[in-house]
Structure formats: structure tokens, C-alpha cells
Design an enzyme around this catalytic site. Structure first.
Site, PDB file in Angstrom:
ATOM      1  N   ASN A 217      48.899 -32.065  20.595  1.00 48.39           N
ATOM      2  CA  ASN A 217      48.809 -31.689  19.187  1.00 48.39           C
ATOM      3  C   ASN A 217      49.715 -30.469  19.003  1.00 48.39           C
ATOM      4  O   ASN A 217      49.343 -29.356  19.384  1.00 48.39           O
ATOM      5  CB  ASN A 217      47.343 -31.363  18.853  1.00 48.39           C
ATOM      6  CG  ASN A 217      47.150 -31.032  17.383  1.00 48.39           C
ATOM      7  OD1 ASN A 217      48.114 -31.021  16.608  1.00 48.39           O
ATOM      8  ND2 ASN A 217      45.920 -30.748  17.012  1.00 48.39           N
TER       9      ASN A 217
ATOM     10  N   ARG B 237      49.292 -36.336  18.032  1.00 48.43           N
ATOM     11  CA  ARG B 237      48.867 -36.220  16.646  1.00 48.43           C
ATOM     12  C   ARG B 237      50.135 -36.068  15.809  1.00 48.43           C
ATOM     13  O   ARG B 237      50.931 -35.155  16.024  1.00 48.43           O
ATOM     14  CB  ARG B 237      48.000 -34.986  16.480  1.00 48.43           C
ATOM     15  CG  ARG B 237      47.570 -34.826  15.063  1.00 48.43           C
ATOM     16  CD  ARG B 237      46.840 -33.548  14.859  1.00 48.43           C
ATOM     17  NE  ARG B 237      46.022 -33.670  13.681  1.00 48.43           N
ATOM     18  CZ  ARG B 237      44.994 -32.900  13.431  1.00 48.43           C
ATOM     19  NH1 ARG B 237      44.652 -31.975  14.283  1.00 48.43           N
ATOM     20  NH2 ARG B 237      44.316 -33.062  12.320  1.00 48.43           N
TER      21      ARG B 237
ATOM     22  N   ARG C 112      45.347 -21.304   2.717  1.00 48.46           N
ATOM     23  CA  ARG C 112      45.994 -22.187   1.720  1.00 48.46           C
ATOM     24  C   ARG C 112      45.187 -22.170   0.419  1.00 48.46           C
ATOM     25  O   ARG C 112      43.962 -22.093   0.451  1.00 48.46           O
ATOM     26  CB  ARG C 112      46.095 -23.615   2.252  1.00 48.46           C
ATOM     27  CG  ARG C 112      47.158 -23.772   3.329  1.00 48.46           C
ATOM     28  CD  ARG C 112      47.104 -25.143   3.971  1.00 48.46           C
ATOM     29  NE  ARG C 112      46.596 -25.081   5.329  1.00 48.46           N
ATOM     30  CZ  ARG C 112      46.279 -26.126   6.081  1.00 48.46           C
ATOM     31  NH1 ARG C 112      46.419 -27.351   5.603  1.00 48.46           N
ATOM     32  NH2 ARG C 112      45.829 -25.973   7.303  1.00 48.46           N
TER      33      ARG C 112
ATOM     34  N   GLU D   8      38.860 -34.974  17.190  1.00 47.17           N
ATOM     35  CA  GLU D   8      40.110 -35.684  16.887  1.00 47.17           C
ATOM     36  C   GLU D   8      40.852 -36.080  18.163  1.00 47.17           C
ATOM     37  O   GLU D   8      41.519 -37.114  18.201  1.00 47.17           O
ATOM     38  CB  GLU D   8      40.994 -34.780  16.014  1.00 47.17           C
ATOM     39  CG  GLU D   8      40.422 -34.586  14.625  1.00 47.17           C
ATOM     40  CD  GLU D   8      40.835 -33.280  13.978  1.00 47.17           C
ATOM     41  OE1 GLU D   8      40.484 -32.206  14.511  1.00 47.17           O
ATOM     42  OE2 GLU D   8      41.506 -33.318  12.935  1.00 47.17           O
TER      43      GLU D   8
ATOM     44  N   HIS E 144      43.698 -35.253   7.645  1.00 42.47           N
ATOM     45  CA  HIS E 144      42.486 -35.135   8.478  1.00 42.47           C
ATOM     46  C   HIS E 144      41.892 -36.512   8.795  1.00 42.47           C
ATOM     47  O   HIS E 144      40.690 -36.637   9.084  1.00 42.47           O
ATOM     48  CB  HIS E 144      41.389 -34.274   7.790  1.00 42.47           C
ATOM     49  CG  HIS E 144      41.691 -32.807   7.796  1.00 42.47           C
ATOM     50  ND1 HIS E 144      41.407 -31.975   6.729  1.00 42.47           N
ATOM     51  CD2 HIS E 144      42.256 -32.000   8.733  1.00 42.47           C
ATOM     52  CE1 HIS E 144      41.774 -30.746   7.004  1.00 42.47           C
ATOM     53  NE2 HIS E 144      42.308 -30.730   8.208  1.00 42.47           N
TER      54      HIS E 144
END
Ligand code: AMP
Length: 407
Positions: free
Chosen positions: A9, A91, A239, A377, A179
Site C-alpha cells: 500500500n 492497493r 480534508r 483492507e 474505501h
């Protein structure tokens, strides 16, 4: 000798990895770690599944190791024991319209993924840098791309479309959602621990440093809060989340900000950090008595409640809610406030279960089941990689790997 799959990742200045052994047909985490500060002061640490350090290295300040250097170090130092690496799963944040499932990477797939760099300029280039480096240094090693967007590809057209002129939409300016690997994992766990929720109408809340929510009907994504980019929807650590696009014109015309300055503001200076003026870290804000900390938490919870109403409307009802990721899994305070605000939807919180961290935190009478489920994940990527390498369809049959220990 057991087979193993590595999961990578890549972030802008970091590379996280996990190693999964295939033991008795199931995937088992054997090691994990990360290289950080790749372009300023690189450091590397690898741990076994119990957290014991297997290897650590610090290159010192001013060294540019880069993604390629980190990969080289990782693969030349990785002590696989009696495991044989059969593939690497990456990913990849954006699969665009083309990729609705994980895919084995070759030069043509890499070229197609390059086209999506403008759609995710902060993430995609780093994801692809690792793939490219491995294609050169280990061309015989099978690589698989697993996408954050793929889980949302089947959303109804009305959910994906912006009300923009068709010519702009046709350039790929549409809502993709992100996601997806986390949401897919949670739907797998639900299929084991709550069949009604798995087959019904569920809102999953991935509340971490990045935060989004997804409406899932019978295991499929029907709406999500993130859209064209991962800056949409909920406010996040740094964010801003959903923003009136007129604000962008104001920032340009009245404050004289250019695209890079706006990007920095929206992605790195906003959200919990921007509102609180203190920190992007929920733990710091919860511990603070400053009014800014309270304002940031209040705004975050208010927006979660509004999005929940919108997603329940998109589903036409609500059977279950799931909290996941760093904040969702760990902040009992936030879960309690979100659930109280969702009382009108039929949510009844079991306070004791919530303080204990779940897994089920709603009362037996609650019309809506509420769960706390840790996301994974990396396991999802390892599952996809194994399935693609085996030539299987990536299906819910992979739920066999999920052992949530929730019952
Ligand atoms: P993630 O991006 O999923 O790793 O989540 C990171 C976020 O989780 C940060 O905002 C952390 O402050 C938050 N977090 C982690 N542990 C806790 C905790 N015990 N209580 C509240 N927030 C937490």
C-alpha cells in the site's frame, strides 16, 4: 514450503506492507511493517504478527530512498522463512470505469492505469511507482491491482452522475467512491455475523483519518459519500469534505489562490485540523478542553448524521449500521453521539456494549442493528490476489477466509 502473498500500500512518502502465508487453505498474517519518510529521512520497520520487531533500519536525514529503494530493501531483506512468495497485491486507488474487479498486472494494464493519474493525482502515481519498480526488478513475480473504486462500479447511474454538461461527464468526471476494499471486507464479515444486515440495507461508516460512508443493499454499494475524489463527503483529519463549488471560485477570484494552494488547503489544512486549529487526531481533540476541539468534533458528528439520513434515503430504509476504521473502532464517545442523533431512524444504543467496544452495540429491541467491526483492507487485497492468481472469479466465496470472532 508454504505459499505467501505480499500486500503493498504505497502512499506519497510511505510504503506499507503485509505478508500473508497460505496455511491450510486460509490466509494468515505472518509479518507487517512500513517504510516512511521515503524522500526526506527514510525509516523501515517490520514486525511479526505478535508485534515483535523483525527488522528496523534508519537511513538518516536528507536521504532520498524513494519507493524503488524501499521496495528493493524490502524484497532483498525479507526473511520469508519457509514461505515462497507467489504474488504481490497492490492497493490501487483508482480503477476508473474500466476496472470493476481486481486484475493481474501486465504492461497494458499499467498503461491503462496511468490514464487515471489525473483523476487521483495524490495517490495513483505512488501506487503505480511500486508496480513499475517491481515489473522491472522482478518481472517474473505476478502482481495484482486491487481497487478502492471497484466495489462502487455497479452503483446506479443517478448516483454516479454529476449534473454537469455531458461532454465533461464523458471525460470521466463522475462520482466513483473510494474505501471500497474496506467496505467489501465489512460486507463479508456481516455475511458471517448478521445475515439480516448482509442481505438488507446497511450504512457502513469508515471513520479514520480518511473518512467516508457507504450505503450497501444486499452486499452491493448503492451510494457513497466520496465522489470524484477522496476529498468529497465527510470532513476528515485534514480534508474538508463536501464543499460548495462556489467556494473554489471565491478562493481563486477573491483570495488569489492557485490550484496548488487550493489543493493544499482542501487536502492538508482543513477538516478536523482546520476547524480545531489544534490537531487532525481525534484522540487529541477528545482530550482537549479548547473550544476549537469541540467545534471540530461537533461538525464531524453533524455531517455524519446528515450523510446517514441521505444514505438511508438512497437505500429506502435502514436495517444496520457499522462503525469501522480508527475513529469508528475506538471512539465510544463518537459512536454514542452518532447513534443518539440517529434515534429517529430506529437506532437504540446499548451503552455498556458501546463502552466495551462491541461488536454489537445496539439493544436487542433496536430496529437498526449497530456493529463495531475492525476493518482489514490488507486481508481483502490478499484474498483478491490469491483469487486472481488462481484464475478464480473474485466472489463472496472468499468469505470463508473471514474469521471475525464476532459471535
Ligand atoms: P485510521 O486512518 O483508520 O488509522 O484512523 C486514524 C484516526 O483514528 C485518527 O484520527 C486517530 O485519532 C483515531 N483514533 C485512533 N485511536 C483512537 C481512540 N482510541 N479514540 C479516538 N480516536 C482514535
Amino acid at each position: 514450503m508454504a505459499d505467501a502473498i505480499a500486500v503493498l500500500n504505497a502512499g506519497s512518502s510511505s510504503l506499507k506492507f503485509s505478508l500473508f502465508g497460505i496455511v491450510g487453505g486460509a490466509l494468515e498474517l505472518t509479518a507487517r511493517g512500513q517504510a516512511e519518510g521515503l524522500y526526506t529521512s527514510p525509516r523501515f520497520v517490520a514486525r511479526d504478527r505478535d508485534g515483535k520487531i523483525l527488522d528496523a533500519k534508519d537511513w538518516g536525514d536528507g536521504v532520498k530512498l524513494g519507493h524503488e529503494g524501499a521496495l528493493y530493501y524490502l524484497f532483498s531483506h525479507a526473511d520469508l522463512g519457509d514461505q515462497r512468495l507467489i504474488g504481490v497485491g497492490h492497493r490501487v486507488v483508482h480503477g476508473g470505469l474500466m476496472f470493476d474487479r481486481s486484475v493481474r498486472i501486465d504492461a497494458s494494464v499499467l498503461a491503462a492505469l496511468e490514464k487515471y493519474v489525473p483523476l487521483a493525482p495524490l495517490h495513483q502515481p505512488h501506487n503505480l511507482a511500486s508496480i513499475r519498480a517491481l515489473l522491472i526488478s522482478a518481472p517474473q513475480l505476478p502482481q495484482v491491482a486491487c481497487f478502492d473504486t471497484a466495489f462502487h462500479r455497479d452503483q446506479p447511474e443517478v448516483e454516479q452522475a454529476f449534473a454537469l454538461p455531458r461532454a465533461i461527464t464523458e471525460k470521466g468526471v463522475r462520482r466513483y467512491g473510494f474505501h471500497g476494499l474496506s467496505y467489501e471486507y465489512i460486507t463479508q464479515v456481516l455475511s458471517v455475523c448478521d445475515r439480516r444486515a448482509a442481505q438488507g440495507k446497511t450504512v457502513i461508516m469508515h471513520l479514520g483519518n480518511g473518512a467516508s460512508m457507504c450505503a450497501v443493499a444486499n452486499g452491493r454499494s448503492v451510494a457513497s459519500t466520496m465522489g470524484f475524489t477522496a476529498v468529497d463527503g465527510l470532513p476528515m483529519g485534514t480534508r474538508c469534505g463536501a464543499l460548495d463549488s462556489g467556494v473554489l471560485l471565491y478562493l481563486m477570484d477573491e483570495l488569489g489562490m492557485d490550484a496548488r494552494a487550493i489543493e493544499d488547503t482542501l487536502y492538508r489544512q482543513s477538516g478536523l485540523l482546520g476547524v480545531s486549529g489544534i490537531s487532525s487526531d481525534m484522540r487529541v481533540l477528545e482530550a482537549s478542553t479548547e473550544p476549537g476541539a469541540k467545534a471540530a468534533i461537533d461538525l464531524f458528528i453533524h455531517r455524519i448524521g446528515r450523510e446517514l439520513g441521505g444514505l438511508a434515503a438512497a437505500l429506502g430504509g435502514l436495517d444496520a449500521m457499522v462503525f469501522t476504521a480508527g475513529i469508528g473502532e475506538n471512539s465510544a464517545m463518537l459512536r454514542e453521539r452518532v447513534c443518539r442523533a440517529a434515534g429517529w431512524l430506529g437506532v437504540e444504543l446499548d451503552l455498556e456494549a458501546n463502552h466495551a467496544g462491541g461488536p454489537r452495540i445496539s439493544t436487542a429491541e433496536s430496529r437498526v442493528a449497530v456493529w463495531v467491526i475492525p476493518t482489514n483492507e490488507e486481508l481483502m487485497i490478499a484474498q483478491h490476489t490469491r483469487a486472481v492468481l488462481a484464475g478464480d472469479q473474485v466472489t463472496m466465496a472468499m468469505a470463508a477466509d473471514v474469521n471475525p470472532g464476532l459471535q
